[in-house]
Design an enzyme around this catalytic site. Sequence first.
Site, mmCIF file in Angstrom:
data_model
loop_
_atom_site.group_PDB
_atom_site.id
_atom_site.type_symbol
_atom_site.label_atom_id
_atom_site.label_comp_id
_atom_site.label_asym_id
_atom_site.label_seq_id
_atom_site.Cartn_x
_atom_site.Cartn_y
_atom_site.Cartn_z
ATOM 1 N N ASN A 117 0.820 -1.220 0.000
ATOM 2 C CA ASN A 117 0.000 0.000 0.000
ATOM 3 C C ASN A 117 0.853 1.270 0.000
ATOM 4 O O ASN A 117 0.606 2.188 -0.776
ATOM 5 C CB ASN A 117 -0.955 0.005 1.194
ATOM 6 C CG ASN A 117 -1.946 -1.153 1.123
ATOM 7 O OD1 ASN A 117 -2.012 -1.843 0.106
ATOM 8 N ND2 ASN A 117 -2.698 -1.371 2.179
ATOM 9 N N THR A 162 -14.440 38.379 -32.624
ATOM 10 C CA THR A 162 -15.288 37.989 -31.501
ATOM 11 C C THR A 162 -16.509 37.361 -32.168
ATOM 12 O O THR A 162 -16.903 37.787 -33.258
ATOM 13 C CB THR A 162 -15.718 39.192 -30.623
ATOM 14 O OG1 THR A 162 -16.476 40.092 -31.432
ATOM 15 C CG2 THR A 162 -14.525 39.942 -30.049
ATOM 16 N N HIS A 163 -17.042 36.316 -31.550
ATOM 17 C CA HIS A 163 -18.150 35.558 -32.159
ATOM 18 C C HIS A 163 -17.746 35.005 -33.528
ATOM 19 O O HIS A 163 -18.608 34.779 -34.382
ATOM 20 C CB HIS A 163 -19.414 36.417 -32.307
ATOM 21 C CG HIS A 163 -19.752 37.202 -31.075
ATOM 22 N ND1 HIS A 163 -20.553 36.706 -30.077
ATOM 23 C CD2 HIS A 163 -19.360 38.431 -30.677
ATOM 24 C CE1 HIS A 163 -20.668 37.618 -29.111
ATOM 25 N NE2 HIS A 163 -19.938 38.670 -29.447
ATOM 26 N N SER A 284 -6.577 12.262 -48.718
ATOM 27 C CA SER A 284 -7.810 11.484 -48.718
ATOM 28 C C SER A 284 -7.671 10.366 -49.734
ATOM 29 O O SER A 284 -7.059 10.547 -50.785
ATOM 30 C CB SER A 284 -8.974 12.397 -49.091
ATOM 31 O OG SER A 284 -10.049 11.626 -49.592
ATOM 32 N N LYS A 290 -7.419 16.821 -51.418
ATOM 33 C CA LYS A 290 -7.436 17.048 -49.975
ATOM 34 C C LYS A 290 -6.065 16.996 -49.321
ATOM 35 O O LYS A 290 -5.230 16.166 -49.657
ATOM 36 C CB LYS A 290 -8.325 15.990 -49.298
ATOM 37 C CG LYS A 290 -9.773 16.118 -49.680
ATOM 38 C CD LYS A 290 -10.480 17.148 -48.863
ATOM 39 C CE LYS A 290 -10.959 16.459 -47.611
ATOM 40 N NZ LYS A 290 -11.843 17.277 -46.834
ATOM 41 N N GLU A 297 -6.526 18.090 -35.588
ATOM 42 C CA GLU A 297 -7.832 17.440 -35.353
ATOM 43 C C GLU A 297 -7.723 16.354 -34.292
ATOM 44 O O GLU A 297 -8.565 16.230 -33.402
ATOM 45 C CB GLU A 297 -8.361 16.820 -36.648
ATOM 46 C CG GLU A 297 -8.889 17.821 -37.641
ATOM 47 C CD GLU A 297 -9.285 17.131 -38.932
ATOM 48 O OE1 GLU A 297 -10.428 16.675 -39.025
ATOM 49 O OE2 GLU A 297 -8.442 17.021 -39.848
ATOM 50 N N LYS A 332 -4.311 3.766 -12.238
ATOM 51 C CA LYS A 332 -3.143 3.759 -13.116
ATOM 52 C C LYS A 332 -3.451 3.967 -14.587
ATOM 53 O O LYS A 332 -2.812 4.794 -15.244
ATOM 54 C CB LYS A 332 -2.347 2.478 -12.911
ATOM 55 C CG LYS A 332 -1.656 2.517 -11.572
ATOM 56 C CD LYS A 332 -1.049 1.232 -11.158
ATOM 57 C CE LYS A 332 -0.864 1.257 -9.655
ATOM 58 N NZ LYS A 332 -2.133 1.366 -8.882
HETATM 59 N N1 ARG Z 1 -1.604 -3.423 -7.370
HETATM 60 C C1 ARG Z 1 -2.030 -2.691 -6.225
HETATM 61 C C2 ARG Z 1 -2.464 -1.266 -6.592
HETATM 62 O O1 ARG Z 1 -2.162 -0.871 -7.643
HETATM 63 C C3 ARG Z 1 -0.917 -2.625 -5.222
HETATM 64 C C4 ARG Z 1 -1.388 -2.501 -3.806
HETATM 65 C C5 ARG Z 1 -2.114 -3.724 -3.431
HETATM 66 N N2 ARG Z 1 -2.397 -3.764 -2.051
HETATM 67 C C6 ARG Z 1 -3.236 -4.640 -1.542
HETATM 68 N N3 ARG Z 1 -3.427 -4.622 -0.303
HETATM 69 N N4 ARG Z 1 -3.885 -5.501 -2.290
HETATM 70 O O2 ARG Z 1 -3.100 -0.571 -5.836
#
Ligand code: ARG
Length: 464
Positions: A117, A162-163, A284, A290, A297, A332
């Site tokens: 953790n 503007t606009h 294109s 084109k 974009e 993540k």
């Molecule tokens: N893979 C977990 C995460 O990204 C790591 C921490 C996991 N901790 C646990 N007590 N299961 O958060």
Amino acid sequence: MSDKHSAPEKPWTGRFTEPTDAFVEAFTASVEFDRRLYRHDIAGSIAHARMLAHVGVLTEAERQAIEQGLTAIREEADRGELPWSIRLEDVHMNIESRLTDRIGIAGKKLHTGRSRNDQVATDVRLYLRDEIDAIVRELVRLQSAIVDTAEREADTIMPGFTHLQTAQPVTLGHHLLAWFEMLQRDRERFLDCRKRVDSLPLGAAALAGTSYPIDREFTARELGFARVCENSLDAVSDRDFAIEFTAAAALLMTHLSRFSEEIILWSSAQFRFVELSDSFCTGSSIMPQKKNPDVPELVRGKTGRVNGHLIALLTLMKAQPLAYNKDNQEDKEPLFDTIDTVKGSLKVYADMIPNMRPLRENMVEAARRGFSTATDLADYLVRKGVAFRDAHEIVGKAVRYGVESGKDLSDMTLAELHAFCNVIEEDVFQVLTLEGSVAARNHLGGTAPAQVRAAVARARTRLG
Ligand code: ARG
């Protein structure tokens, strides 16, 4: 993803009697995406091992074995030869298991006084700190390209809108420096966010701290963190730093989407204000004429995913009780994709801007149409003693006459103008020129070429 590395055992199976369901194993694993943290995970582990040796929890020989083993694993991963296993769930357990394979019992001591953790919170902060630095470098490169172009185009006249209706003439240099300002605030936001990323969670362990005599300040110094997180429960659980980063990224992408929109309009056949280099456009498959501005974009389109990631992270955090919950593993992918999107968009922009050719004649021509000096005529009348509201009305009538007769204000004769107001004299033609109009706005923050040059000089010092 390879599983050949002798079906490694999970480190937490002690209290279990049944094996993990195969789908649950895949469903709960994060190694497919969190392996990108491996360098930072190893750096965090080395710092932790040094701290444990420093306080006497590990022997010097154990620390050395751990450090050598982790360095070798990093090199293995750099070469793409580390066998990542989904059975080992995440980047942390993969590396720890590999370490024990390599160095034996000392490897099993690395996790003393820590938890995944506080480990994962540390890894993400270390990683994000490096990525913010990379993003800031790209931002500076793009800002520099904008400043160089603004300097070259300090005298180039274009219609200001503007606009999206012609309003008053401006200089292209001034317009570009508006982009610079937006990016400057974006850069400040990232740097400000970095201050709060720069705090060490390690030592919080699972949630309550640890019974070992750890020295968190020592670990913080090893990892170059400015400070340690003050509260263990907060340290392992909050991801506000990632949310803050993504919010800054969403604003940056919003700005890039605005620049994109303008470049797309400007490069259209209707505007023809700029020509993008062929190397930044695509054709294109059906329409031979084109040349599409795909790069701006796409950047405009990618704003959507970053905004989405911001909402995902806010929603992920909402209502989570203290302390760590597995929900946080979901931080993540949005964070990584935000980083990739921002870096890619900034890179392509920093490369594209110096290759964008302004079509100066077309810009001036567009400013000549659309009565862009009408405000200048009103201001002229005010200088001759007419009240502004009356001046506004008089010029409005002159514009209506211009629309009907197909004449710009500067095309009208003195007699024609005089018919609208008898204070108008020969000197009116100076204020009706585009050059006179922009040069008159000669104060801090104004569009006059002299102000653009001064702003360019200030921008360069702000870039450092
Ligand atoms: N893979 C977990 C995460 O990204 C790591 C921490 C996991 N901790 C646990 N007590 N299961 O958060």
